[in-house]
Design a protein around this motif. Structure first.
Motif, PDB file in Angstrom:
ATOM      1  N   LEU A  20     -39.072  32.598 -29.558  1.00  0.00           N
ATOM      2  CA  LEU A  20     -38.860  33.220 -28.627  1.00  0.00           C
ATOM      3  C   LEU A  20     -37.818  34.401 -28.684  1.00  0.00           C
ATOM      4  CD1 LEU A  20     -39.716  33.827 -25.474  1.00  0.00           C
ATOM      5  CD2 LEU A  20     -37.602  32.317 -24.926  1.00  0.00           C
ATOM      6  N   THR A  21     -36.660  34.130 -29.300  1.00  0.00           N
ATOM      7  CA  THR A  21     -35.589  35.236 -29.282  1.00  0.00           C
ATOM      8  C   THR A  21     -35.632  35.979 -30.768  1.00  0.00           C
ATOM      9  OG1 THR A  21     -34.302  33.378 -30.105  1.00  0.00           O
ATOM     10  CG2 THR A  21     -34.080  33.721 -27.770  1.00  0.00           C
ATOM     11  N   LYS A  22     -35.807  35.225 -31.856  1.00  0.00           N
ATOM     12  CA  LYS A  22     -35.965  35.965 -33.082  1.00  0.00           C
ATOM     13  C   LYS A  22     -37.193  36.659 -33.099  1.00  0.00           C
ATOM     14  CE  LYS A  22     -31.799  34.696 -34.625  1.00  0.00           C
ATOM     15  NZ  LYS A  22     -30.655  35.790 -34.901  1.00  0.00           N
ATOM     16  N   GLY A  23     -38.139  36.042 -32.603  1.00  0.00           N
ATOM     17  CA  GLY A  23     -39.461  36.696 -32.659  1.00  0.00           C
ATOM     18  C   GLY A  23     -39.406  38.273 -31.880  1.00  0.00           C
ATOM     19  N   GLY A  24     -38.644  38.079 -30.917  1.00  0.00           N
ATOM     20  CA  GLY A  24     -38.554  39.249 -30.153  1.00  0.00           C
ATOM     21  C   GLY A  24     -37.602  40.335 -30.650  1.00  0.00           C
ATOM     22  N   LEU A  25     -36.595  39.801 -31.619  1.00  0.00           N
ATOM     23  CA  LEU A  25     -35.897  40.812 -32.167  1.00  0.00           C
ATOM     24  C   LEU A  25     -36.702  41.229 -33.400  1.00  0.00           C
ATOM     25  CD1 LEU A  25     -32.143  39.171 -32.897  1.00  0.00           C
ATOM     26  CD2 LEU A  25     -33.193  40.630 -31.074  1.00  0.00           C
ATOM     27  N   GLN A  26     -37.707  40.733 -33.801  1.00  0.00           N
ATOM     28  CA  GLN A  26     -38.348  41.410 -34.933  1.00  0.00           C
ATOM     29  C   GLN A  26     -39.298  42.545 -34.372  1.00  0.00           C
ATOM     30  OE1 GLN A  26     -38.833  37.707 -38.136  1.00  0.00           O
ATOM     31  NE2 GLN A  26     -40.566  38.718 -37.470  1.00  0.00           N
ATOM     32  N   SER A  27     -39.994  42.087 -33.065  1.00  0.00           N
ATOM     33  CA  SER A  27     -40.683  43.097 -32.439  1.00  0.00           C
ATOM     34  C   SER A  27     -39.812  44.297 -32.038  1.00  0.00           C
ATOM     35  CB  SER A  27     -41.364  42.533 -31.294  1.00  0.00           C
ATOM     36  OG  SER A  27     -42.194  41.630 -31.560  1.00  0.00           O
ATOM     37  N   ASN A  63     -34.349  47.841 -39.458  1.00  0.00           N
ATOM     38  CA  ASN A  63     -34.945  46.732 -40.305  1.00  0.00           C
ATOM     39  C   ASN A  63     -34.569  45.283 -40.028  1.00  0.00           C
ATOM     40  OD1 ASN A  63     -36.619  48.421 -42.361  1.00  0.00           O
ATOM     41  ND2 ASN A  63     -34.524  49.332 -42.606  1.00  0.00           N
ATOM     42  N   ALA A  64     -35.265  44.112 -40.387  1.00  0.00           N
ATOM     43  CA  ALA A  64     -34.900  42.742 -40.240  1.00  0.00           C
ATOM     44  C   ALA A  64     -34.866  42.039 -41.670  1.00  0.00           C
ATOM     45  CB  ALA A  64     -35.640  42.173 -39.207  1.00  0.00           C
ATOM     46  N   VAL A  65     -34.168  41.114 -41.655  1.00  0.00           N
ATOM     47  CA  VAL A  65     -34.171  40.108 -42.861  1.00  0.00           C
ATOM     48  C   VAL A  65     -34.473  38.617 -41.883  1.00  0.00           C
ATOM     49  CG1 VAL A  65     -33.166  39.091 -44.764  1.00  0.00           C
ATOM     50  CG2 VAL A  65     -32.539  41.292 -43.920  1.00  0.00           C
ATOM     51  N   ALA A  66     -35.794  38.224 -42.493  1.00  0.00           N
ATOM     52  CA  ALA A  66     -36.048  37.021 -41.873  1.00  0.00           C
ATOM     53  C   ALA A  66     -35.896  35.819 -42.924  1.00  0.00           C
ATOM     54  CB  ALA A  66     -37.659  36.945 -41.593  1.00  0.00           C
ATOM     55  N   LEU A  67     -35.156  34.682 -42.367  1.00  0.00           N
ATOM     56  CA  LEU A  67     -34.470  33.703 -43.369  1.00  0.00           C
ATOM     57  C   LEU A  67     -35.153  32.416 -43.501  1.00  0.00           C
ATOM     58  CD1 LEU A  67     -30.595  34.441 -42.875  1.00  0.00           C
ATOM     59  CD2 LEU A  67     -32.205  35.633 -44.348  1.00  0.00           C
ATOM     60  N   GLY A  68     -35.345  31.998 -44.380  1.00  0.00           N
ATOM     61  CA  GLY A  68     -35.361  30.469 -44.771  1.00  0.00           C
ATOM     62  C   GLY A  68     -34.217  29.716 -44.402  1.00  0.00           C
ATOM     63  N   VAL A  69     -34.075  28.510 -44.948  1.00  0.00           N
ATOM     64  CA  VAL A  69     -32.750  27.778 -44.817  1.00  0.00           C
ATOM     65  C   VAL A  69     -31.748  28.317 -45.893  1.00  0.00           C
ATOM     66  CG1 VAL A  69     -31.677  25.622 -44.590  1.00  0.00           C
ATOM     67  CG2 VAL A  69     -34.017  25.832 -43.776  1.00  0.00           C
ATOM     68  N   ILE A  70     -30.657  28.758 -45.438  1.00  0.00           N
ATOM     69  CA  ILE A  70     -29.609  29.324 -46.455  1.00  0.00           C
ATOM     70  C   ILE A  70     -28.456  28.252 -46.248  1.00  0.00           C
ATOM     71  CG2 ILE A  70     -28.065  31.182 -46.834  1.00  0.00           C
ATOM     72  CD1 ILE A  70     -31.018  32.033 -46.801  1.00  0.00           C
ATOM     73  N   ARG A  71     -27.779  27.936 -47.471  1.00  0.00           N
ATOM     74  CA  ARG A  71     -26.710  27.109 -47.858  1.00  0.00           C
ATOM     75  C   ARG A  71     -25.593  27.854 -47.197  1.00  0.00           C
ATOM     76  NH1 ARG A  71     -26.571  23.299 -52.129  1.00  0.00           N
ATOM     77  NH2 ARG A  71     -28.133  24.865 -53.268  1.00  0.00           N
ATOM     78  N   THR A  72     -25.124  27.269 -45.944  1.00  0.00           N
ATOM     79  CA  THR A  72     -23.759  27.669 -45.295  1.00  0.00           C
ATOM     80  C   THR A  72     -23.159  26.313 -44.530  1.00  0.00           C
ATOM     81  OG1 THR A  72     -24.788  27.875 -43.205  1.00  0.00           O
ATOM     82  CG2 THR A  72     -25.186  29.495 -44.603  1.00  0.00           C
ATOM     83  N   PRO A  73     -21.761  26.664 -44.174  1.00  0.00           N
ATOM     84  CA  PRO A  73     -21.095  25.587 -43.731  1.00  0.00           C
ATOM     85  C   PRO A  73     -21.848  24.731 -42.519  1.00  0.00           C
ATOM     86  CG  PRO A  73     -19.817  27.313 -44.130  1.00  0.00           C
ATOM     87  CD  PRO A  73     -21.230  27.924 -44.380  1.00  0.00           C
TER      88      PRO A  73
END
Length: 237
Positions: free
Chosen positions: A150-157, A174-184
């Motif tokens: 709902l939220t990130k899809g809205g951002l892509q639109s 522009n947007a960068v749509a991520l998979g799972v990123i190794r973060t803390p």
């Protein structure tokens, strides 16, 4: 004020993980940076300004952009990196869940982007980048994600709408749509399981995201793009 040829980047959600990686990358390129998050620490670097605050609160956005203009005089890039992901069966989301996720992911984008666009119009151009999730484009029954969609899809639109609305006035979106990123935020014991969600068989790294954002920032003919940095998830399974 920034130096005459110095670009200025604003990064939200900047205290750790992807946001901190973006701050370091922009500083290494010589950009002045305004970095914001709720718990971000003061900086000793004169070309790095930190602003504490909850980006869901529009007054935080106003303080961030005002501080950028007061210290550096311009805003060339805004990276809307702040976000929250809450995976839960749809019928179990609470009102508090909804308000938290929409507050950060949508309200956190809205006001600061408005203010950045106003300044970019005054100075003759600029670039806005949204960080979203590839789950918007490939729902996965193993990862319930309606609020993310709902939220990130809205951002892509919104990314595409901004790109078209301001294409003739020097502002790209522009947007960068991520998979799972190794973060803390991900415990090490989950790495194998999370890596297996991607066709390439591993999680992404913060540098993968940084490289994508910097590519978009330096690609003047690219606007309205949703760049998938997701280990092949968007292509299939």
């Amino acid at each position: 004020m920034s130096k005459p040829d110095q670009r200025v980047a604003v990064v939200t959600g900047a205290s750790q993980g992807i946001g901190a990686g973006l701050v370091d990358a922009y500083r290494n390129l010589g950009h002045a940076v305004v970095a914001t998050s709720r718990g971000i620490a003061p900086a000793q670097d004169p070309d790095l300004l930190t602003v504490q605050g909850d980006i869901a609160d529009p007054t935080t956005a106003e303080r961030v952009i005002a501080a950028a203009l007061e210290r550096f005089g311009r805003v060339d890039t805004l990276v809307n990196n702040a976000g929250v992901f809450l995976s839960k069966p749809f019928h179990e989301y609470t009102r508090a869940d909804y308000e938290r996720v929409t507050g950060i992911n949508v309200s956190g984008f809205f006001r600061i982007s408005q203010l950045a666009v106003e300044q970019m119009l005054r100075q003759g151009g600029g670039h806005i980048v949204q960080i979203t999730t590839s789950l918007v484009d490939h729902a996965n029954s193993a990862t319930p994600s309606v609020l993310a969609s709902l939220t990130k899809g809205g951002l892509q639109s919104a990314t595409k709408a901004l790109a078209i609305e301001y294409a003739g006035r020097g502002i790209r979106s522009n947007a960068v749509a991520l998979g799972v990123i190794r973060t803390p935020m991900h415990p090490q014991e989950d790495y194998d399981t999370l890596g297996a969600l991607h066709p390439v068989g591993r999680m992404g790294e913060i540098q993968d995201v940084v490289d994508a954002v910097l590519y978009l920032d330096n690609a003047p003919f690219v606007t309205g793009e949703i760049l998938h940095v997701d280990g092949g998830q968007n292509a299939g399974h």
